[in-house]
Design a protein around this motif. Structure first.
Motif, PDB file in Angstrom:
ATOM      1  N   ASP A  96      33.218  39.029  40.203  1.00 61.54           N
ATOM      2  CA  ASP A  96      32.664  38.358  41.362  1.00 61.54           C
ATOM      3  C   ASP A  96      32.589  39.373  42.501  1.00 61.54           C
ATOM      4  O   ASP A  96      33.404  40.298  42.576  1.00 61.54           O
ATOM      5  CB  ASP A  96      33.537  37.177  41.774  1.00 61.54           C
ATOM      6  CG  ASP A  96      33.510  36.054  40.751  1.00 61.54           C
ATOM      7  OD1 ASP A  96      32.576  36.020  39.929  1.00 61.54           O
ATOM      8  OD2 ASP A  96      34.428  35.215  40.760  1.00 61.54           O
ATOM      9  N   GLY A  97      31.637  39.187  43.396  1.00 58.87           N
ATOM     10  CA  GLY A  97      31.414  40.152  44.456  1.00 58.87           C
ATOM     11  C   GLY A  97      32.517  40.256  45.483  1.00 58.87           C
ATOM     12  O   GLY A  97      32.520  41.178  46.305  1.00 58.87           O
ATOM     13  N   ASP A  98      33.473  39.322  45.445  1.00 59.05           N
ATOM     14  CA  ASP A  98      34.608  39.394  46.376  1.00 59.05           C
ATOM     15  C   ASP A  98      35.847  39.969  45.702  1.00 59.05           C
ATOM     16  O   ASP A  98      36.964  39.793  46.189  1.00 59.05           O
ATOM     17  CB  ASP A  98      34.919  38.011  46.963  1.00 59.05           C
ATOM     18  CG  ASP A  98      35.210  36.963  45.895  1.00 59.05           C
ATOM     19  OD1 ASP A  98      35.175  37.294  44.688  1.00 59.05           O
ATOM     20  OD2 ASP A  98      35.464  35.796  46.260  1.00 59.05           O
ATOM     21  N   CYS A  99      35.660  40.659  44.579  1.00 56.66           N
ATOM     22  CA  CYS A  99      36.771  41.250  43.835  1.00 56.66           C
ATOM     23  C   CYS A  99      36.621  42.758  43.727  1.00 56.66           C
ATOM     24  O   CYS A  99      35.507  43.278  43.695  1.00 56.66           O
ATOM     25  CB  CYS A  99      36.856  40.641  42.433  1.00 56.66           C
ATOM     26  SG  CYS A  99      37.297  38.893  42.418  1.00 56.66           S
ATOM     27  N   VAL A 100      37.741  43.448  43.641  1.00 59.80           N
ATOM     28  CA  VAL A 100      37.760  44.901  43.507  1.00 59.80           C
ATOM     29  C   VAL A 100      38.559  45.264  42.263  1.00 59.80           C
ATOM     30  O   VAL A 100      39.709  44.825  42.098  1.00 59.80           O
ATOM     31  CB  VAL A 100      38.392  45.565  44.747  1.00 59.80           C
ATOM     32  CG1 VAL A 100      38.552  47.068  44.534  1.00 59.80           C
ATOM     33  CG2 VAL A 100      37.544  45.299  45.979  1.00 59.80           C
ATOM     34  N   LEU A 101      37.956  46.052  41.396  1.00 65.01           N
ATOM     35  CA  LEU A 101      38.587  46.460  40.142  1.00 65.01           C
ATOM     36  C   LEU A 101      39.775  47.373  40.416  1.00 65.01           C
ATOM     37  O   LEU A 101      39.720  48.249  41.281  1.00 65.01           O
ATOM     38  CB  LEU A 101      37.558  47.189  39.279  1.00 65.01           C
ATOM     39  CG  LEU A 101      37.844  47.280  37.784  1.00 65.01           C
ATOM     40  CD1 LEU A 101      37.714  45.918  37.134  1.00 65.01           C
ATOM     41  CD2 LEU A 101      36.866  48.264  37.145  1.00 65.01           C
ATOM     42  N   ARG A 102      40.849  47.187  39.667  1.00 64.21           N
ATOM     43  CA  ARG A 102      42.040  48.025  39.807  1.00 64.21           C
ATOM     44  C   ARG A 102      41.941  49.242  38.890  1.00 64.21           C
ATOM     45  O   ARG A 102      41.377  49.182  37.788  1.00 64.21           O
ATOM     46  CB  ARG A 102      43.291  47.218  39.445  1.00 64.21           C
ATOM     47  CG  ARG A 102      43.481  45.949  40.269  1.00 64.21           C
ATOM     48  CD  ARG A 102      43.840  46.258  41.710  1.00 64.21           C
ATOM     49  NE  ARG A 102      45.132  46.901  41.824  1.00 64.21           N
ATOM     50  CZ  ARG A 102      46.293  46.229  41.891  1.00 64.21           C
ATOM     51  NH1 ARG A 102      46.300  44.902  41.854  1.00 64.21           N
ATOM     52  NH2 ARG A 102      47.430  46.881  42.009  1.00 64.21           N
ATOM     53  N   ASP A 103      42.523  50.342  39.329  1.00 61.69           N
ATOM     54  CA  ASP A 103      42.559  51.561  38.518  1.00 61.69           C
ATOM     55  C   ASP A 103      43.295  51.299  37.210  1.00 61.69           C
ATOM     56  O   ASP A 103      44.369  50.684  37.196  1.00 61.69           O
ATOM     57  CB  ASP A 103      43.254  52.689  39.275  1.00 61.69           C
ATOM     58  CG  ASP A 103      42.435  53.201  40.453  1.00 61.69           C
ATOM     59  OD1 ASP A 103      41.212  52.951  40.465  1.00 61.69           O
ATOM     60  OD2 ASP A 103      43.027  53.820  41.357  1.00 61.69           O
TER      61      ASP A 103
END
Length: 313
Positions: A85-92
């Motif tokens: 979703d556009g309000d999420c940021v992928l974690r390393d």
């Protein structure tokens, strides 16, 4: 072997920028599906190098339809697809962990990990949503909007069900499991999510959306053995409609003495609050009225042959 990402969004602003920035170097392709943004999201996505598809908004919009559009744009040369979703940021580290699990077991169609709220202490609503994301690891019944999926499995079951207003991921996972595939939740950090929820009316609409999903998915898959979301639908109707009607009948028959049934609500709040805190108890019980409204809305829409998106942001 190719890994692509499909991101969906509408007016996410700087959150979309952060989402796309985090994908740089992590996947081979990024497709962004926009649903009528007016905040420059399309330009942001293009500047980040994403392939952009703007949905035709003359047709009813759903997140399921947007994700299917992203899958269609990828074609047949992609092995795994990471939905975001556009309000999420992928974690390393997530892409590597998810790919390794899918590579190791060809029976697995979906892997997801730990989604966390970026600001759980900013509001009681954010804190409750963060707790909601904290589900057990291992074999799972469903995933959420963020997950990595095997493209062959998606194609095998026909992808998401375009018409679902909400609950599209559990419904897809149910069909995948019925077809013999597996869904796994890994003990790994997957994404940051930014609910940015600070008002009760946002919480109300989110629960209304959940009630709509319960009713719609149970109408599709409420039969045995799955009986998907039948219990949740009945619980919403019981607390949000059945008990209030029972109180009205009791008052009509016995006078003020019938109001004793109102005590069921604080008793339920206390019971839930002792388990997970007062905010959880109070808001969960109040949320049943919103869920019931969602159940009613679904049934009215089904009777009319129409459907409307329920958003809380």
């Amino acid at each position: 072997m190719s890994i692509a990402a499909v991101v969906i969004g509408r007016n996410e602003g700087v959150r979309l920028q952060a989402c796309l920035d985090a994908l740089q170097g992590q996947v081979d392709r990024v497709v962004y599906i926009d649903s009528g943004s007016t905040d420059g999201s399309i330009t942001r996505a293009k500047d980040c190098g994403a392939q952009v598809i703007a949905l035709d908004m003359t047709r009813p919009f759903t997140a399921a339809r947007a994700r299917n559009a992203g899958v269609a744009a990828l074609g047949d040369d992609v092995t795994y697809v990471q939905f975001l979703d556009g309000d999420c940021v992928l974690r390393d580290g997530w892409i590597e962990a998810a790919r390794a699990h899918l590579d190791a077991d060809p029976r697995v169609a979906v892997v997801c990990g730990r989604r966390r709220e970026r600001a759980p202490h900013a509001s009681v609503y954010n804190a409750l949503i963060d707790a909601e994301w904290d589900t057990p690891v291992g074999a799972a019944a469903a995933c959420g909007g963020d997950a990595m999926m095997r493209m062959a499995a998606l194609h095998a079951v026909g992808g998401y069900r375009d018409t679902l207003i909400a609950g599209e991921e559990p419904e897809l996972c149910l069909r995948l499991r019925q077809a013999g595939w597996q869904v796994w939740r890994l003990d790994a950090e997957m994404t940051w999510h930014d609910a940015d929820m600070h008002r009760f009316n946002q919480w109300w609409r989110r629960n209304k959306r959940a009630g709509h999903a319960f009713a719609e998915v149970s109408a599709l898959h409420g039969g045995p053995p799955e009986r998907q979301w039948v219990r949740e639908t009945r619980r919403a109707v019981l607390w949000g409609i059945g008990l209030p009607l029972a109180i009205l009948v009791a008052v009509a028959l016995t006078g003020p003495a019938g109001l004793v049934l109102l005590l069921a609500y604080p008793a339920q709040m206390l019971r839930l609050g002792l388990r997970r805190g007062w905010a959880y108890g109070v808001l969960t019980v109040l949320g049943k009225f919103a869920e019931a409204a969602g159940v009613v809305r679904f049934n009215i829409a089904r009777w009319r042959g129409q459907a409307e998106l329920i958003e809380y942001k």
